[in-house]
Design a protein around this motif. Structure first.
Motif, PDB file in Angstrom:
ATOM      1  N   ASN A 637     138.118  25.601  74.352  1.00  0.00           N
ATOM      2  CA  ASN A 637     138.590  26.444  75.045  1.00  0.00           C
ATOM      3  C   ASN A 637     137.619  27.425  75.274  1.00  0.00           C
ATOM      4  O   ASN A 637     138.083  29.063  75.922  1.00  0.00           O
ATOM      5  CB  ASN A 637     139.914  27.332  74.181  1.00  0.00           C
ATOM      6  CG  ASN A 637     140.723  28.033  75.380  1.00  0.00           C
ATOM      7  OD1 ASN A 637     141.360  27.171  76.450  1.00  0.00           O
ATOM      8  ND2 ASN A 637     141.546  29.154  74.742  1.00  0.00           N
ATOM      9  N   ALA A 638     136.408  27.348  76.143  1.00  0.00           N
ATOM     10  CA  ALA A 638     135.333  28.136  76.074  1.00  0.00           C
ATOM     11  C   ALA A 638     136.060  28.908  77.554  1.00  0.00           C
ATOM     12  O   ALA A 638     137.202  28.141  78.943  1.00  0.00           O
ATOM     13  CB  ALA A 638     134.561  27.500  76.163  1.00  0.00           C
ATOM     14  N   ARG A 639     135.043  29.387  78.187  1.00  0.00           N
ATOM     15  CA  ARG A 639     135.089  30.242  79.503  1.00  0.00           C
ATOM     16  C   ARG A 639     133.828  29.925  80.045  1.00  0.00           C
ATOM     17  O   ARG A 639     132.614  30.384  79.743  1.00  0.00           O
ATOM     18  CB  ARG A 639     135.862  31.751  79.607  1.00  0.00           C
ATOM     19  CG  ARG A 639     137.070  31.536  79.261  1.00  0.00           C
ATOM     20  CD  ARG A 639     138.059  32.359  79.556  1.00  0.00           C
ATOM     21  NE  ARG A 639     136.997  33.796  78.754  1.00  0.00           N
ATOM     22  CZ  ARG A 639     137.205  33.931  76.914  1.00  0.00           C
ATOM     23  NH1 ARG A 639     137.851  33.068  76.438  1.00  0.00           N
ATOM     24  NH2 ARG A 639     136.455  34.909  76.424  1.00  0.00           N
ATOM     25  N   ARG A 645     132.840  34.983  89.630  1.00  0.00           N
ATOM     26  CA  ARG A 645     134.488  35.119  88.620  1.00  0.00           C
ATOM     27  C   ARG A 645     134.446  34.313  87.424  1.00  0.00           C
ATOM     28  O   ARG A 645     132.963  34.236  86.554  1.00  0.00           O
ATOM     29  CB  ARG A 645     135.403  33.812  89.373  1.00  0.00           C
ATOM     30  CG  ARG A 645     134.352  33.197  89.337  1.00  0.00           C
ATOM     31  CD  ARG A 645     135.381  32.235  90.829  1.00  0.00           C
ATOM     32  NE  ARG A 645     134.329  31.064  91.256  1.00  0.00           N
ATOM     33  CZ  ARG A 645     135.635  29.701  91.557  1.00  0.00           C
ATOM     34  NH1 ARG A 645     136.294  29.605  91.882  1.00  0.00           N
ATOM     35  NH2 ARG A 645     134.299  28.844  92.371  1.00  0.00           N
ATOM     36  N   THR A 646     135.675  34.709  86.589  1.00  0.00           N
ATOM     37  CA  THR A 646     135.585  33.640  85.321  1.00  0.00           C
ATOM     38  C   THR A 646     136.485  32.534  84.764  1.00  0.00           C
ATOM     39  O   THR A 646     137.847  32.613  85.670  1.00  0.00           O
ATOM     40  CB  THR A 646     135.585  34.664  83.778  1.00  0.00           C
ATOM     41  OG1 THR A 646     134.802  36.001  83.980  1.00  0.00           O
ATOM     42  CG2 THR A 646     135.911  33.754  82.600  1.00  0.00           C
ATOM     43  N   VAL A 647     136.418  31.355  85.050  1.00  0.00           N
ATOM     44  CA  VAL A 647     136.240  29.832  84.713  1.00  0.00           C
ATOM     45  C   VAL A 647     136.828  29.277  83.841  1.00  0.00           C
ATOM     46  O   VAL A 647     135.713  29.278  82.797  1.00  0.00           O
ATOM     47  CB  VAL A 647     136.195  28.948  85.769  1.00  0.00           C
ATOM     48  CG1 VAL A 647     137.107  27.749  85.885  1.00  0.00           C
ATOM     49  CG2 VAL A 647     135.858  29.342  87.322  1.00  0.00           C
ATOM     50  N   ASP A 648     138.199  29.242  83.427  1.00  0.00           N
ATOM     51  CA  ASP A 648     138.887  28.713  81.939  1.00  0.00           C
ATOM     52  C   ASP A 648     138.074  27.419  81.996  1.00  0.00           C
ATOM     53  O   ASP A 648     137.972  26.546  83.183  1.00  0.00           O
ATOM     54  CB  ASP A 648     139.836  27.642  81.625  1.00  0.00           C
ATOM     55  CG  ASP A 648     140.892  29.607  81.425  1.00  0.00           C
ATOM     56  OD1 ASP A 648     139.921  30.238  80.923  1.00  0.00           O
ATOM     57  OD2 ASP A 648     141.723  29.123  81.642  1.00  0.00           O
ATOM     58  N   ALA A 649     136.887  26.407  80.794  1.00  0.00           N
ATOM     59  CA  ALA A 649     136.382  25.175  81.179  1.00  0.00           C
ATOM     60  C   ALA A 649     136.938  24.464  82.004  1.00  0.00           C
ATOM     61  O   ALA A 649     136.734  23.199  82.449  1.00  0.00           O
ATOM     62  CB  ALA A 649     135.415  25.302  79.851  1.00  0.00           C
ATOM     63  N   GLU A 650     137.931  23.682  81.553  1.00  0.00           N
ATOM     64  CA  GLU A 650     139.739  23.093  81.972  1.00  0.00           C
ATOM     65  C   GLU A 650     139.875  22.976  83.260  1.00  0.00           C
ATOM     66  O   GLU A 650     139.484  22.134  83.699  1.00  0.00           O
ATOM     67  CB  GLU A 650     140.436  23.174  81.134  1.00  0.00           C
ATOM     68  CG  GLU A 650     141.317  21.890  81.075  1.00  0.00           C
ATOM     69  CD  GLU A 650     142.134  21.996  80.572  1.00  0.00           C
ATOM     70  OE1 GLU A 650     143.922  21.186  80.462  1.00  0.00           O
ATOM     71  OE2 GLU A 650     143.125  22.707  79.606  1.00  0.00           O
TER      72      GLU A 650
END
Length: 776
Positions: A637-639, A645-650
């Motif tokens: 569940n990394a970012r 920007r900041t994006v969820d790894a998914e």
């Protein structure tokens, strides 16, 4: 290796600025980009390489406030050996260690490995010999070629397919085909109707330029989109109450549409669907415009057009027929009475050619409109038709079916450049029409005002040195074609005289309505234009123009437009169906049985149409994302933090042209953030690979167990994917052999392997089981 500039960036701002400048590429780990530069696998060759490893302070690994923070330039070797990562974030440490050889791990950075290029034989082939989708081409060669290392979970839509690009309406052909293959006719209809309300009509009359763009033309024959569209159109027509229902709510806005041809009907549909009160004006006694009056009944039955008009009436669209704008109602009156007005009139006016004896000829469009009046024998035994488009073919075949013994058709263009569709040309020849490409008009041959024939002359070229239409002739090469009637189908003109001199509205230099390309609005506020009144063309182009004008009118009126989105999910196709080389062909009447008032062909059955959709390759990209670290970050569940920007790894590993991530060209990864694991949770990463010296994963699996388990698979799809069904299965349960095996089966339940990737499904199934059991 070609020469390139090199910049050692000292700060992130300097690196971003260098990327802004144009054809620049980042280098961090080095191996991927250096291979690109050496082999020149991309059509766009970077002129400048920006070294990011020279930026200080981006190689850290530390825990802050319960979050693991890793600088984008942290080496994989350091991550694999870091005690905190090894102990708490085990899957990440194992994934970092799994990246190929110690040498590569020592060079590679975490930012570099998660943003690397796709792993695909065709993409990475030197010298750009395979212009695949990722390199700006039009095809994924893995669909019909070697695909053993490609996706087992479908493809990714990284750009519009060639069929969609060639369609003037940008119809999502692969999207609705996919729904038909699933047996979901309703979903297919909904996808189609988002852009186009008249498939039952265009399935019969459209020249279908989409088929020229079909990638199957490179190997065998195009998918018969026209046949499938026609059958879907018939299905929609049979269920009209569902698809053409009145709007749930009214906007209180009223619009007038002048012209009931394809552009007007398209606009009326979308405007009414939005809840507006729609009134359509037309000078003819029946609605339908060119569809009703200019297209022969053997191609488009008049009763079918009438059925469509009746459906529109049930939607709440009002038709005021036999009303001539400029006489019975003035443009100023329409502007006062309605909140917005659209002019979508057709090209009914005859062009003046300046030909000697032109007054003795017949306008081809008038002939088609007045076809019943020609049934009394006045046609004669020999007819000459001038024109090379589909209208000319209609005129020629109609004349033949009315009893002319000899019909000769001449056109300026060569056979290869005739604007008529190849199918219509072949049909005309099958019915005995004599076609003479490369000839132009000289003069009408007549005696005392009675037509005897047409003198024609050889056309050497239709385009001059400047690229303009300017036919050049050989005045010494002429011949006379005997004929009792001469019909000219060399084009039509729009008649905008209904505006009058006092109604100020801007026309372009060609005499058509001048509109804003984005909104469709004319120079008068709230007055719009579409279809032939703006730019004559195919019916499908008019339909597209009507839809765009409706969107512009809604915006002007403050009425929300429904978003048009592509079908979600991975792109799949039928692995067996794509091997079929022969397209569907409609059943047609024999030449002997064809008539002027009876439809020539019969729609394909739903079963036949479904079989044809299986020939569609659904041309997405099937290359996989090769990073070992990517599925570990998703499972944890990394970012991903970037310069923007900041994006969820998914969400980070989105596929687009020449890229495996959401990163823009001037966007740089700065940090990876991993939240502290939940109490009692464990994580692990395993991979399967063939070549240990290179060690790219064939399948990778990252697992996090605990109260909220997460399972991610890598190298099996175009981007790393969550195994949601497997996660749900193991949630809150103690892992044992039976449960781990069931989770493996659930993880691959939605797999859609290519011919040669079925083995990946079994490996993924087993790898999920083994990874889970490693955490017992």
């Amino acid at each position: 290796m070609k020469p390139f500039s090199h910049i050692n960036a000292k700060t992130l701002d300097e690196a971003v600025s260098a990327l802004h400048s144009g054809k620049s590429s980042l280098i961090a780990g080095g191996t991927d980009l250096l291979g690109t530069l050496k082999d020149n696998i991309l059509p766009e060759y970077p002129a400048t390489v920006v070294n990011l490893k020279s930026v200080p302070g981006l190689d850290y690994i530390r825990e802050e406030g319960g979050t693991l923070k890793i600088g984008a330039l942290a080496r994989l070797a350091d991550i694999a050996e870091n005690p905190a990562v090894t102990e708490k974030y085990t899957a990440l440490a194992q994934a970092a260690k799994a990246v190929a050889t110690p040498h590569l791990r020592d060079m590679g950075t975490i930012g570099g490995t998660i943003s690397q290029l796709p792993r695909c034989w065709y993409f990475r082939k030197p010298d750009n010999r395979f212009p695949c989708l990722r390199k700006g081409g039009s095809e994924c060669f893995a669909i019909l070629g070697d695909n053993r290392y490609h996706s087992a979970f479908g493809g990714a839509k990284i750009c519009d397919t060639p069929c969609t690009r060639e369609c003037p309406n940008s119809t999502d052909i692969p999207g609705y085909f996919a729904k038909l293959r699933e047996g979901d006719w309703d979903a297919a209809a909904q996808i189609f109707l988002k852009r186009h309300p008249l498939p039952m009509i265009t399935g019969r009359i459209c020249a279908h330029p989409c088929q020229k763009g079909c990638n199957r033309n490179q190997t065998d024959k195009s998918v018969a989109t026209n046949c499938v569209e026609r059958t879907l159109g018939d299905y929609i027509l049979e269920n009209a109450d569902k698809y053409y229902a009145p709007p749930a709510a009214e906007t209180g806005k009223s619009v007038a549409i002048v012209g009931s041809g394809p552009a007007g009907l398209s606009a009326a549909y979308f405007m009414r669907k939005a809840g507006n009160k729609v009134t359509v004006f037309d000078v003819k006694p029946e609605a339908g415009g060119m569809l009703m009056y200019a297209i022969p009944a053997y191609r488009l039955p008049k009763d079918l057009v009438r059925r469509v008009i009746d459906i529109y009436k049930k939607m709440g669209v009002e038709f005021r027929l036999g009303i001539k704008v400029g006489t019975d109602v003035m443009p100023e009156e329409l502007e006062r009475s309605y909140d917005s007005v659209l002019y979508a009139t057709g090209t009914w006016k005859r062009p003046v050619m300046g030909l000697s004896g032109e007054e003795l000829t017949v306008f081809g469009l008038d002939f088609l409109v007045e076809i019943k009046e020609w049934m009394n024998g006045k046609l004669g035994q020999e007819v000459f038709v001038m024109g090379g488009g589909n209208v000319a073919m209609d005129v020629a075949m109609s004349a033949k079916r009315l009893g002319a013994k000899k019909v000769t058709l001449a056109c300026l263009e060569s056979r290869e450049k005739m604007p008529a569709s190849p199918e219509e040309i072949e049909r005309a020849e099958a019915e005995g029409i004599i076609i003479m490409p490369g000839w132009g008009l000289s003069k009408v041959v007549e005696e005392n005002g009675v037509v005897k024939g047409m003198e024609i002359k050889r056309c050497l070229n239709t385009i001059d040195a400047s690229g303009n239409f300017n036919p050049q002739y050989d005045e010494n090469d002429k011949k006379i074609i005997e004929a009792e009637n001469i019909m000219l189908a060399t084009g039509q003109r729009v008649d905008l005289s209904y505006f009058g001199e006092k109604y100020e509205i801007q026309l372009n230099r060609r005499g058509f309505l001048d509109i804003d390309a984005a909104t469709g609005m004319t120079s008068r506020k709230g007055i719009f234009g579409a279809g032939d009144a703006v730019r004559p063309g195919l019916a499908i182009a008019a339909i597209a123009a009507g839809r765009r004008a409706a969107a512009g009118m809604n915006t002007y009126l403050g009425v929300p437009n429904t978003a048009v989105t592509a079908a979600p999910g991975p792109l799949t196709f039928d692995a067996e169906g794509v091997t079929a080389t022969e397209p569907l062909v409609l059943r047609e009447l024999s030449v002997e049985k064809r008539r002027i008032d009876l439809e020539d062909s019969t729609s394909a059955t739903r079963e036949e149409a479904l079989a044809e959709t299986r020939r569609c390759m659904n041309c997405g990209c099937h290359a996989i994302h090769p990073s070992d670290v990517a599925p570990a970050l998703i499972a944890l569940n990394a970012r991903i933090v970037t310069s923007r920007r900041t994006v969820d790894a998914e969400d980070f590993f989105a596929v687009k042209v020449a890229s495996n991530t959401v990163l823009d060209a001037d966007e740089i990864i700065t940090e990876i953030q991993v939240p502290a694991p939940a109490a009692g949770s464990k994580s692990a990463y395993m991979k399967f690979a063939f070549r240990k010296s290179i060690d790219f994963p064939v399948v990778g699996c990252a697992v996090v167990t605990g109260s909220s388990p997460r399972i991610a698979l890598g190298a099996v799809a175009t981007s790393p994917i969550r195994a949601a069904k497997a996660e749900k299965l193991i949630a809150g349960k103690v892992i044992d052999e039976t449960l781990a095996e069931a989770a493996g089966a659930a993880a691959v339940e939605d797999a859609r392997p290519l011919r040669a990737t079925k083995y990946k499904v079994q490996i993924a199934k087993t790898l999920v089981k083994r990874t889970l059991l490693s955490l017992k």
